[in-house]
Design a protein around this motif. Structure first.
Motif, PDB file in Angstrom:
ATOM      1  N   CYS A   1      12.195   1.161  -3.594  1.00 41.01           N
ATOM      2  CA  CYS A   1      11.008   0.656  -2.893  1.00 41.01           C
ATOM      3  C   CYS A   1       9.809   0.580  -3.820  1.00 41.01           C
ATOM      4  O   CYS A   1       8.989  -0.348  -3.744  1.00 41.01           O
ATOM      5  N   THR A   2       9.695   1.570  -4.705  1.00 43.19           N
ATOM      6  CA  THR A   2       8.555   1.619  -5.610  1.00 43.19           C
ATOM      7  C   THR A   2       8.604   0.471  -6.610  1.00 43.19           C
ATOM      8  O   THR A   2       7.593  -0.199  -6.854  1.00 43.19           O
ATOM      9  N   VAL A   3       9.762   0.236  -7.189  1.00 42.27           N
ATOM     10  CA  VAL A   3       9.915  -0.905  -8.103  1.00 42.27           C
ATOM     11  C   VAL A   3       9.615  -2.203  -7.365  1.00 42.27           C
ATOM     12  O   VAL A   3       8.970  -3.113  -7.909  1.00 42.27           O
ATOM     13  N   HIS A   4      10.036  -2.293  -6.107  1.00 43.67           N
ATOM     14  CA  HIS A   4       9.839  -3.511  -5.315  1.00 43.67           C
ATOM     15  C   HIS A   4       8.358  -3.817  -5.095  1.00 43.67           C
ATOM     16  O   HIS A   4       7.993  -4.974  -4.872  1.00 43.67           O
ATOM     17  N   SER A   5       7.489  -2.811  -5.139  1.00 44.81           N
ATOM     18  CA  SER A   5       6.053  -3.055  -4.970  1.00 44.81           C
ATOM     19  C   SER A   5       5.518  -4.026  -6.012  1.00 44.81           C
ATOM     20  O   SER A   5       4.503  -4.689  -5.791  1.00 44.81           O
TER      21      SER A   5
ATOM     22  N   PHE B   1       0.871  -1.178   0.000  1.00 48.79           N
ATOM     23  CA  PHE B   1       0.000   0.000   0.000  1.00 48.79           C
ATOM     24  C   PHE B   1       0.909   1.229   0.000  1.00 48.79           C
ATOM     25  O   PHE B   1       1.689   1.440   0.916  1.00 48.79           O
ATOM     26  N   ARG B   2       0.805   2.039  -1.038  1.00 46.64           N
ATOM     27  CA  ARG B   2       1.533   3.312  -1.057  1.00 46.64           C
ATOM     28  C   ARG B   2       0.558   4.428  -0.745  1.00 46.64           C
ATOM     29  O   ARG B   2      -0.464   4.578  -1.410  1.00 46.64           O
ATOM     30  N   THR B   3       0.887   5.203   0.278  1.00 45.99           N
ATOM     31  CA  THR B   3      -0.025   6.220   0.783  1.00 45.99           C
ATOM     32  C   THR B   3       0.077   7.533   0.012  1.00 45.99           C
ATOM     33  O   THR B   3      -0.630   8.489   0.328  1.00 45.99           O
ATOM     34  N   ALA B   4       0.933   7.594  -0.981  1.00 44.99           N
ATOM     35  CA  ALA B   4       1.096   8.798  -1.791  1.00 44.99           C
ATOM     36  C   ALA B   4       0.194   8.719  -3.025  1.00 44.99           C
ATOM     37  O   ALA B   4      -0.524   7.744  -3.247  1.00 44.99           O
ATOM     38  N   SER B   5       0.253   9.751  -3.841  1.00 48.77           N
ATOM     39  CA  SER B   5      -0.567   9.819  -5.058  1.00 48.77           C
ATOM     40  C   SER B   5      -0.041   8.873  -6.126  1.00 48.77           C
ATOM     41  O   SER B   5       1.121   8.455  -6.108  1.00 48.77           O
ATOM     42  N   ALA B   6      -0.896   8.565  -7.086  1.00 49.15           N
ATOM     43  CA  ALA B   6      -0.464   7.757  -8.220  1.00 49.15           C
ATOM     44  C   ALA B   6       0.570   8.511  -9.058  1.00 49.15           C
ATOM     45  O   ALA B   6       1.512   7.909  -9.588  1.00 49.15           O
ATOM     46  N   CYS B   7       0.398   9.823  -9.198  1.00 48.14           N
ATOM     47  CA  CYS B   7       1.356  10.581 -10.012  1.00 48.14           C
ATOM     48  C   CYS B   7       2.740  10.578  -9.376  1.00 48.14           C
ATOM     49  O   CYS B   7       3.755  10.489 -10.080  1.00 48.14           O
ATOM     50  N   SER B   8       2.816  10.642  -8.050  1.00 51.49           N
ATOM     51  CA  SER B   8       4.138  10.580  -7.419  1.00 51.49           C
ATOM     52  C   SER B   8       4.688   9.161  -7.458  1.00 51.49           C
ATOM     53  O   SER B   8       5.901   8.961  -7.624  1.00 51.49           O
ATOM     54  N   PHE B   9       3.825   8.149  -7.297  1.00 50.05           N
ATOM     55  CA  PHE B   9       4.272   6.758  -7.397  1.00 50.05           C
ATOM     56  C   PHE B   9       4.893   6.515  -8.771  1.00 50.05           C
ATOM     57  O   PHE B   9       5.953   5.889  -8.885  1.00 50.05           O
TER      58      PHE B   9
ATOM     59  N   LEU C   1      15.706   9.920  -3.060  1.00 49.04           N
ATOM     60  CA  LEU C   1      15.007   9.641  -4.310  1.00 49.04           C
ATOM     61  C   LEU C   1      15.363   8.250  -4.823  1.00 49.04           C
ATOM     62  O   LEU C   1      14.490   7.489  -5.267  1.00 49.04           O
ATOM     63  N   LEU C   2      16.647   7.887  -4.729  1.00 44.82           N
ATOM     64  CA  LEU C   2      17.077   6.565  -5.179  1.00 44.82           C
ATOM     65  C   LEU C   2      16.433   5.466  -4.338  1.00 44.82           C
ATOM     66  O   LEU C   2      15.955   4.455  -4.865  1.00 44.82           O
ATOM     67  N   ASN C   3      16.410   5.662  -3.027  1.00 45.36           N
ATOM     68  CA  ASN C   3      15.817   4.663  -2.137  1.00 45.36           C
ATOM     69  C   ASN C   3      14.328   4.505  -2.397  1.00 45.36           C
ATOM     70  O   ASN C   3      13.808   3.379  -2.458  1.00 45.36           O
ATOM     71  N   MET C   4      13.625   5.624  -2.559  1.00 47.55           N
ATOM     72  CA  MET C   4      12.189   5.554  -2.831  1.00 47.55           C
ATOM     73  C   MET C   4      11.923   4.914  -4.189  1.00 47.55           C
ATOM     74  O   MET C   4      10.935   4.199  -4.368  1.00 47.55           O
ATOM     75  N   GLY C   5      12.807   5.161  -5.134  1.00 55.67           N
ATOM     76  CA  GLY C   5      12.659   4.511  -6.429  1.00 55.67           C
ATOM     77  C   GLY C   5      12.773   2.999  -6.319  1.00 55.67           C
ATOM     78  O   GLY C   5      11.994   2.254  -6.918  1.00 55.67           O
TER      79      GLY C   5
ATOM     80  N   SER D   1       9.843   5.850 -12.044  1.00 58.80           N
ATOM     81  CA  SER D   1      10.646   6.284 -13.188  1.00 58.80           C
ATOM     82  C   SER D   1      12.034   6.781 -12.793  1.00 58.80           C
ATOM     83  O   SER D   1      12.749   7.357 -13.633  1.00 58.80           O
ATOM     84  N   VAL D   2      12.442   6.569 -11.540  1.00 56.36           N
ATOM     85  CA  VAL D   2      13.708   7.128 -11.062  1.00 56.36           C
ATOM     86  C   VAL D   2      14.892   6.647 -11.899  1.00 56.36           C
ATOM     87  O   VAL D   2      15.794   7.423 -12.240  1.00 56.36           O
ATOM     88  N   ARG D   3      14.919   5.364 -12.223  1.00 60.45           N
ATOM     89  CA  ARG D   3      16.054   4.853 -13.012  1.00 60.45           C
ATOM     90  C   ARG D   3      16.179   5.615 -14.326  1.00 60.45           C
ATOM     91  O   ARG D   3      17.288   5.979 -14.756  1.00 60.45           O
TER      92      ARG D   3
END
Length: 490
Positions: free
Chosen positions: A233-237, A161-169, A227-231, A174-176
């Motif tokens: 985590c996001t891919v890991h979802s 569950f990501r508590t942020a917006s879809a646009c930020s997710f 930003l790298l860490n959040m990227g 897209s960090v890479r």
């Protein structure tokens, strides 16, 4: 449904209930595990309420520190027999500030001490004796990748569950690509092409960034470790059984369409602060770590319709005395009354002189200052004309649902991209993100308070969101689909 404050030790974590006895179907029991910050707790608390409304068993997992803070609040009027609040250590000393400047400490300790305690709790889930069925599913905050991995390792299906917006997710996803293109966050209008679907309006200043030191106006132009860490985590979802987002298809359809191919399934179930209450004909209760000052509601009652600016920069933002002075001068210059949420830890150096400055400059008739406010009640009050906000996703959704125009001054993370969408995509407010100047604040507040176009866009969005959470709406249907998905995991 109300969330009770009953505390259970990890050794009591989960057991079989009468519904799971021999010859009967086992009960669906979800462990909800938020990242231990106020905004994340709020959002996942609303999800827990929605699951309880649907008849599921829920264990809500706090840290010891946060559960002790919750225990100081009045207990709910009603208990919920299908809910427990459990807690695990976060690994930090009790006197650790756990502030925005120390988020890395919290992340590191949760990965080690917190992760070990969480694993032990899940392993104990089948030998419990307190009348609750075994945990059959974990819904873990997506910023804690370890929580998904540990659950799957011990045989419990995990949903992110990501508590942020879809646009930020999507931006974090897209960090890479952003790194490959050298499009790092920086306060400039240089366009960004590394986030699909946002090439026409996204600027470098809109990309998520680490928290700024109080009073700073610029950032280093480099790859932000956060930003790298959040990227990552996001891919890991994408490794989880599914992804849940607190948004609606009407609000963020294009971003959801870009995200879907990277996930096993996606549920868009928001805005949860309203959707969670549809089963009980009321909005979901809060799980505030701060004591709300309800006295401000009587003050609002004495104001004319749409005459008050509500100011709240969230639970983590820290500003300097100079920034406070610019905000205060700009607000005073508008002539509008304002209700300001000024946390005790919000101004670097303390708030004693800050409160004195408010009283000296505008007096108590034009301004009301509180440490924390019942925000949803404030935003739906007819006296409120606009919301000066940090553009955190919970606040953005709450304002959107009430049709309140926004002025966005951001602090860090997903707030920067949310504010761009408010201004340029949804046109429901004004984005001033990198500027803290009296004249800019005055101009933006006047525009949000007086623009017929902004108000019309905000009210149109509110009408659509009401349709989304109503029975048969897109978000309501997604919650039902999520409940069915969880039951199918048994």
């Amino acid at each position: 449904m109300n969330l009770s404050t009953k505390t259970t030790t990890p050794a009591q974590a989960c057991t079989r209930s009468p519904t799971a006895s021999a010859g009967m179907e086992p009960a669906a029991h979800v462990l909800v595990f938020p990242w231990p910050l106020q905004g994340h707790i709020n959002c996942m608390h609303h999800l827990a309420t929605a699951l309880l409304d649907a008849g599921l068993h829920v264990t809500f997992l706090h840290t010891h520190h946060n559960l002790r803070r919750l225990a100081t609040k009045p207990a709910p009027a009603l208990s919920q027999p299908r809910l427990r609040l459990l807690s695990i250590p976060d690994g930090l000393p009790e006197d650790h500030p756990r502030s925005v400047a120390h988020l890395n400490d919290l992340m590191d300790s949760m990965r080690t001490t917190g992760s070990a305690a969480y694993r032990a709790l899940l392993l104990a889930s089948s030998s419990n004796k307190d009348g609750h069925p075994p945990v059959t599913c974990v819904i873990a905050d997506g910023v804690m990748a370890f929580a998904v991995d540990v659950a799957e390792e011990v045989g419990v299906p995990a949903i992110a569950f990501r508590t942020a917006s879809a646009c930020s997710f999507l931006t974090y996803l897209s960090v890479r690509r952003l790194v490959e293109l050298g499009e790092f966050p920086f306060p400039s209008d240089q366009p960004v092409s590394g986030v699909p679907g946002m090439e026409g309006f996204l600027r470098r200043r809109d990309l998520p960034r680490a928290p700024r030191p109080a009073g700073s106006a610029t950032d280093d132009c480099g790859v932000d470790p956060m930003l790298l860490n959040m990227g990552e985590c996001t891919v890991h979802s994408g490794e989880a059984r599914a992804l849940i987002l607190n948004t609606s298809a009407s609000m963020e359809g294009p971003a959801l369409a870009q995200i879907a191919p990277h996930m096993r399934d996606v549920f868009s179930v928001g805005p949860l602060h309203v959707a969670a209450g549809t089963g009980t004909k009321s909005t979901a209760p809060t799980a505030s770590l701060w004591r709300e000052d309800d006295g401000c509601m009587a003050w609002l009652d004495g104001q004319q319709d749409r005459s008050v600016v509500y100011v709240s920069l969230g639970s983590l933002t820290v500003i300097s005395e100079e920034q406070l002075a610019e905000f205060l001068s700009g607000l005073a210059a508008t002539g509008y009354a304002f209700l300001w949420v000024l946390r005790p830890d919000m101004v670097a150096g303390g708030t004693t002189t800050s409160l004195a400055a408010v009283k000296t400059l505008v007096g108590e008739k034009q301004a009301r200052v509180v440490h924390w406010a019942p925000q949803r009640d404030v935003l739906r009050h007819p006296a409120v004309g606009c919301f000066l906000t940090h553009a955190g996703w919970n606040s953005t959704l709450e304002a959107a649902y009430e049709g309140v125009p926004m002025v966005c001054w951001t602090f860090f993370g997903d707030q920067l991209i949310n504010s761009r969408f408010v201004d340029t995509v949804w046109r429901t407010g004004v984005d001033i993100k990198d500027v803290c100047d009296k004249a800019v604040v005055e101009k933006a507040v006047r525009e949000a308070m007086e623009s017929a176009e902004i108000r019309a866009a905000a009210q149109a969005m509110a009408r659509q969101l009401r349709l989304d959470v109503a029975d048969g709406g897109s978000s309501s249907s997604e919650i039902k689909r999520l409940v069915a998905f969880i039951r199918d995991l048994l």
